[in-house]
Design an enzyme around this catalytic site. Sequence first.
Site, PDB file in Angstrom:
ATOM      1  N   GLY A 239       0.776  -1.240   0.000  1.00 49.77           N
ATOM      2  CA  GLY A 239       0.000   0.000   0.000  1.00 49.77           C
ATOM      3  C   GLY A 239       0.804   1.286   0.000  1.00 49.77           C
ATOM      4  O   GLY A 239       0.220   2.370  -0.149  1.00 49.77           O
ATOM      5  N   GLU A 273       4.125  -6.786   1.894  1.00 49.98           N
ATOM      6  CA  GLU A 273       3.724  -7.191   0.537  1.00 49.98           C
ATOM      7  C   GLU A 273       3.704  -5.982  -0.395  1.00 49.98           C
ATOM      8  O   GLU A 273       2.686  -5.679  -1.016  1.00 49.98           O
ATOM      9  CB  GLU A 273       2.314  -7.808   0.574  1.00 49.98           C
ATOM     10  CG  GLU A 273       2.182  -9.034   1.445  1.00 49.98           C
ATOM     11  CD  GLU A 273       0.729  -9.481   1.608  1.00 49.98           C
ATOM     12  OE1 GLU A 273      -0.191  -8.686   1.305  1.00 49.98           O
ATOM     13  OE2 GLU A 273       0.504 -10.612   2.036  1.00 49.98           O
ATOM     14  N   PRO A 274       4.805  -5.272  -0.508  1.00 46.60           N
ATOM     15  CA  PRO A 274       4.783  -4.073  -1.353  1.00 46.60           C
ATOM     16  C   PRO A 274       4.812  -4.430  -2.833  1.00 46.60           C
ATOM     17  O   PRO A 274       5.412  -5.430  -3.238  1.00 46.60           O
ATOM     18  CB  PRO A 274       6.077  -3.361  -0.962  1.00 46.60           C
ATOM     19  CG  PRO A 274       6.990  -4.470  -0.549  1.00 46.60           C
ATOM     20  CD  PRO A 274       6.130  -5.538   0.062  1.00 46.60           C
ATOM     21  N   GLY A 275       4.150  -3.629  -3.628  1.00 55.13           N
ATOM     22  CA  GLY A 275       4.201  -3.805  -5.076  1.00 55.13           C
ATOM     23  C   GLY A 275       4.516  -2.471  -5.723  1.00 55.13           C
ATOM     24  O   GLY A 275       5.612  -2.219  -6.211  1.00 55.13           O
ATOM     25  N   ARG A 276       3.529  -1.556  -5.629  1.00 50.83           N
ATOM     26  CA  ARG A 276       3.644  -0.259  -6.292  1.00 50.83           C
ATOM     27  C   ARG A 276       4.929   0.483  -5.894  1.00 50.83           C
ATOM     28  O   ARG A 276       5.578   1.089  -6.748  1.00 50.83           O
ATOM     29  CB  ARG A 276       2.429   0.589  -5.890  1.00 50.83           C
ATOM     30  CG  ARG A 276       2.266   1.847  -6.703  1.00 50.83           C
ATOM     31  CD  ARG A 276       1.169   2.735  -6.124  1.00 50.83           C
ATOM     32  NE  ARG A 276      -0.037   2.060  -5.761  1.00 50.83           N
ATOM     33  CZ  ARG A 276      -1.153   2.005  -6.512  1.00 50.83           C
ATOM     34  NH1 ARG A 276      -1.177   2.607  -7.679  1.00 50.83           N
ATOM     35  NH2 ARG A 276      -2.215   1.381  -6.079  1.00 50.83           N
ATOM     36  N   ARG A 312      -5.775   2.540 -15.550  1.00 56.44           N
ATOM     37  CA  ARG A 312      -5.900   3.285 -14.286  1.00 56.44           C
ATOM     38  C   ARG A 312      -6.642   4.614 -14.436  1.00 56.44           C
ATOM     39  O   ARG A 312      -7.509   4.921 -13.611  1.00 56.44           O
ATOM     40  CB  ARG A 312      -4.527   3.497 -13.630  1.00 56.44           C
ATOM     41  CG  ARG A 312      -3.779   2.179 -13.334  1.00 56.44           C
ATOM     42  CD  ARG A 312      -2.571   2.374 -12.437  1.00 56.44           C
ATOM     43  NE  ARG A 312      -2.953   2.712 -11.082  1.00 56.44           N
ATOM     44  CZ  ARG A 312      -2.907   3.913 -10.569  1.00 56.44           C
ATOM     45  NH1 ARG A 312      -2.455   4.922 -11.286  1.00 56.44           N
ATOM     46  NH2 ARG A 312      -3.294   4.128  -9.343  1.00 56.44           N
ATOM     47  N   TYR A 316      -9.922   4.554 -12.208  1.00 53.34           N
ATOM     48  CA  TYR A 316      -9.831   5.254 -10.919  1.00 53.34           C
ATOM     49  C   TYR A 316      -9.670   6.762 -11.076  1.00 53.34           C
ATOM     50  O   TYR A 316      -9.355   7.442 -10.096  1.00 53.34           O
ATOM     51  CB  TYR A 316      -8.611   4.773 -10.120  1.00 53.34           C
ATOM     52  CG  TYR A 316      -8.376   3.286 -10.098  1.00 53.34           C
ATOM     53  CD1 TYR A 316      -9.259   2.415  -9.464  1.00 53.34           C
ATOM     54  CD2 TYR A 316      -7.229   2.747 -10.683  1.00 53.34           C
ATOM     55  CE1 TYR A 316      -9.009   1.044  -9.428  1.00 53.34           C
ATOM     56  CE2 TYR A 316      -6.981   1.386 -10.649  1.00 53.34           C
ATOM     57  CZ  TYR A 316      -7.882   0.541 -10.023  1.00 53.34           C
ATOM     58  OH  TYR A 316      -7.626  -0.806  -9.995  1.00 53.34           O
ATOM     59  N   CYS A 355     -12.810   2.202 -28.736  1.00 54.13           N
ATOM     60  CA  CYS A 355     -14.146   2.763 -28.992  1.00 54.13           C
ATOM     61  C   CYS A 355     -14.948   2.970 -27.711  1.00 54.13           C
ATOM     62  O   CYS A 355     -15.977   2.305 -27.500  1.00 54.13           O
ATOM     63  CB  CYS A 355     -14.895   1.855 -29.955  1.00 54.13           C
ATOM     64  SG  CYS A 355     -14.030   1.714 -31.504  1.00 54.13           S
TER      65      CYS A 355
HETATM   66  N1  LLP Z   1      -1.195  -7.147  -0.504  1.00 55.40           N
HETATM   67  C1  LLP Z   1      -2.502  -7.283  -0.794  1.00 55.40           C
HETATM   68  C2  LLP Z   1      -3.297  -8.235  -0.026  1.00 55.40           C
HETATM   69  C3  LLP Z   1      -3.088  -6.515  -1.803  1.00 55.40           C
HETATM   70  O1  LLP Z   1      -4.370  -6.651  -2.067  1.00 55.40           O
HETATM   71  C4  LLP Z   1      -2.281  -5.596  -2.532  1.00 55.40           C
HETATM   72  C5  LLP Z   1      -2.867  -4.791  -3.598  1.00 55.40           C
HETATM   73  C6  LLP Z   1      -0.919  -5.509  -2.213  1.00 55.40           C
HETATM   74  C7  LLP Z   1      -0.416  -6.276  -1.183  1.00 55.40           C
HETATM   75  C8  LLP Z   1       0.011  -4.595  -2.934  1.00 55.40           C
HETATM   76  O2  LLP Z   1      -0.297  -3.258  -2.760  1.00 55.40           O
HETATM   77  P1  LLP Z   1       0.732  -2.108  -3.231  1.00 55.40           P
HETATM   78  O3  LLP Z   1       1.969  -2.212  -2.390  1.00 55.40           O
HETATM   79  O4  LLP Z   1       1.031  -2.325  -4.663  1.00 55.40           O
HETATM   80  O5  LLP Z   1       0.015  -0.841  -2.992  1.00 55.40           O
HETATM   81  N2  LLP Z   1      -5.123  -1.659  -9.334  1.00 55.40           N
HETATM   82  C9  LLP Z   1      -5.042  -0.632  -8.303  1.00 55.40           C
HETATM   83  C10 LLP Z   1      -4.400  -1.128  -7.041  1.00 55.40           C
HETATM   84  C11 LLP Z   1      -5.044  -2.393  -6.515  1.00 55.40           C
HETATM   85  C12 LLP Z   1      -4.303  -2.936  -5.339  1.00 55.40           C
HETATM   86  C13 LLP Z   1      -4.735  -4.322  -5.084  1.00 55.40           C
HETATM   87  N3  LLP Z   1      -4.090  -4.913  -3.973  1.00 55.40           N
HETATM   88  C14 LLP Z   1      -4.292   0.572  -8.867  1.00 55.40           C
HETATM   89  O6  LLP Z   1      -3.924   0.542 -10.047  1.00 55.40           O
HETATM   90  O7  LLP Z   1      -4.111   1.571  -8.178  1.00 55.40           O
END
Ligand code: LLP
Length: 429
Positions: A239, A273-276, A312, A316, A355
């Site tokens: 997050g 659990e970082p992604g973004r 996105r 959003y 479209c």
């Molecule tokens: N852990 C869990 C359980 C999650 O559901 C998520 C993201 C993450 C970790 C990773 O979150 P991050 O570190 O990337 O913020 N598609 C949307 C974001 C959806 C997030 C879904 N879950 C966007 O493009 O903003």
Amino acid sequence: MDHFHYRSRVLHCEEIPVSVLAEKYGTPLYIYSRNTILHHLGQLKRAFAAVEPLICYSVKTNGNVHLCRIMAENGAGFDVTSGGELYRALQAGGQGSKIVFAGVGKTDAELRDGLDNGVFLFNVESEGELLALGEVARSLGKTAPVALRVNPDLPPKTHAKTDTSVKGVKFGLDIDTVLEFAQKVVDHPHVKIVGLHMHLGSPILKTDPYKQGIDKGLVLIDQLRQQGHNIVYWNMGGGFGIHYRKKEALPADAFAEVIVPGIKQARCKLVLEPGRFIVGNAGILVSRVIYTKESGGKHFIIQDAAMNDLIRPTLYDSFHRIWPVEPAAGLPTPPEDYESGIAGTRIQDVVGPVCESGDFLAKDRALPDLRRGDLLATFSAGAYGMSMSSNYNSRPRAAEVLVEGSNHRLIRRRESFQDLVRPEVEATA
Ligand code: LLP
């Protein structure tokens, strides 16, 4: 910090002009910077070093196996949310012992897959899931390690579609009733509750939600221990926000400041659990202008990336910085603030060929006049760009290139028209 910068009025990824890559591989094209990925992964590792976290890269953010391999090679585990993501993580060299399996609707087949591959923790989100996991584990003669995913019911903190810790969303176990449920499974022979999981939402640009989550979690962990559960792990999810507009994101240290003391107090091992945060600013989407047009008093830049490549903005109303790859003399490189007046620009919409009126990358944006063939860069597109892409309007998915210094390599070829119909043709062959 990222490794996309203008040099002699040409956008570079690390040492390579973006225009060279666009010429070689075509557009739309995702370009990633390996050093930016490593920089952000390193920031997290350093910020949380005091509690030696297991950083499980969230595969859903960008599941390209070559990017996942960078994570595995640099000590990260994986957060997977489906059998497909588990497959990707394993393909990338991930080990079950560093994989957490999340998701609100894991099927029996996925649970079995997770157990067969020895995943380290199942984040369980409902009573039904726990019972199903216990049943599958029994059939395999195993005991499943579980972290209870709790919805801590905090005030809204991000876009309604991605806020996962407010009351009434599908995620997690209700914090008001989780203890009753936990009590029932203290002696379950095939499921062991060893952790607490809390993913609050995404993206989050302040630390208060984590502080509030930690406060509620501390109480809960105490209560779970009193029930007899041996809680060892605390997974705070992901997050952490990134820069989309300007410099709005917090450094990893700010999040660590509120999370680390809680983890210490709980005497738990931290999982993240970082992604973004890791890949978001490490990727751009490059597109080429097809036409410009004026209609209904508006100026449109029609370019070859669309909502199927980056959904996105449509989904959003997300803001992504967009700027020419080779801005003309007199234009900033890039602007400090994309929302206020910039000399040499006018207000335009950046749209794609799909479209739907909802197909846009930006609305009412200050951009210079462009010509057919000009290249545009859409920034901060490394997270939830390619991974949410589709073939809508039968558009082949974009190619992906990874850059390191002055080297680059294709990490996903552009899809062909044959790729589009292959599963259909094979189905009737
Ligand atoms: N852990 C869990 C359980 C999650 O559901 C998520 C993201 C993450 C970790 C990773 O979150 P991050 O570190 O990337 O913020 N598609 C949307 C974001 C959806 C997030 C879904 N879950 C966007 O493009 O903003």
